[in-house]
Design a protein around this motif. Structure first.
Motif: not given
Length: 103
Positions: A53-70
């Motif tokens: 599930l490495a790709d899923d975890i990395v995708k979820n990290v990018k989505e969570a962090v990318g949603a942060i303002s700034g």
């Protein structure tokens, strides 16, 4: 809240789907940095290098962090040194795993 603090908080919302515990409490996140251009760099590992599930975890990290303002860009580096072990988990993760085993 600084951007790095916001990133750590967002990462606490990302679970390792196989374990069911967030990646921060599991000790999978080694480093978080943000530069002046809004580029977030996250260095992390997985419980095993061949995690299906490495790709899923990395995708979820990018989505969570990318949603942060700034935050304008998110780079995730998977590293294998230092190697992850259960000793990297915090007490909260241990208790969560123990409570699931009791059910």
């Amino acid at each position: 809240m600084t951007t790095e603090d916001a990133i750590w908080s967002a990462l606490e919302e990302v679970d390792d789907p196989e374990v069911g515990v967030n990646i921060v409490d599991l000790g999978l996140v080694y480093e978080v940095k943000v530069d002046e251009n809004g580029r977030a760099r996250i260095e992390m590992t997985l419980t095993i290098p061949e995690c299906p599930l490495a790709d899923d975890i990395v995708k979820n990290v990018k989505e969570a962090v990318g949603a942060i303002s700034g935050v304008k860009e998110v780079d995730v580096s998977l590293v294998w040194e230092p190697r992850w072990s259960p000793a990297r988990m915090n007490d909260k993760a241990r208790e969560e795993i123990r409570s699931r085993q009791r059910v």
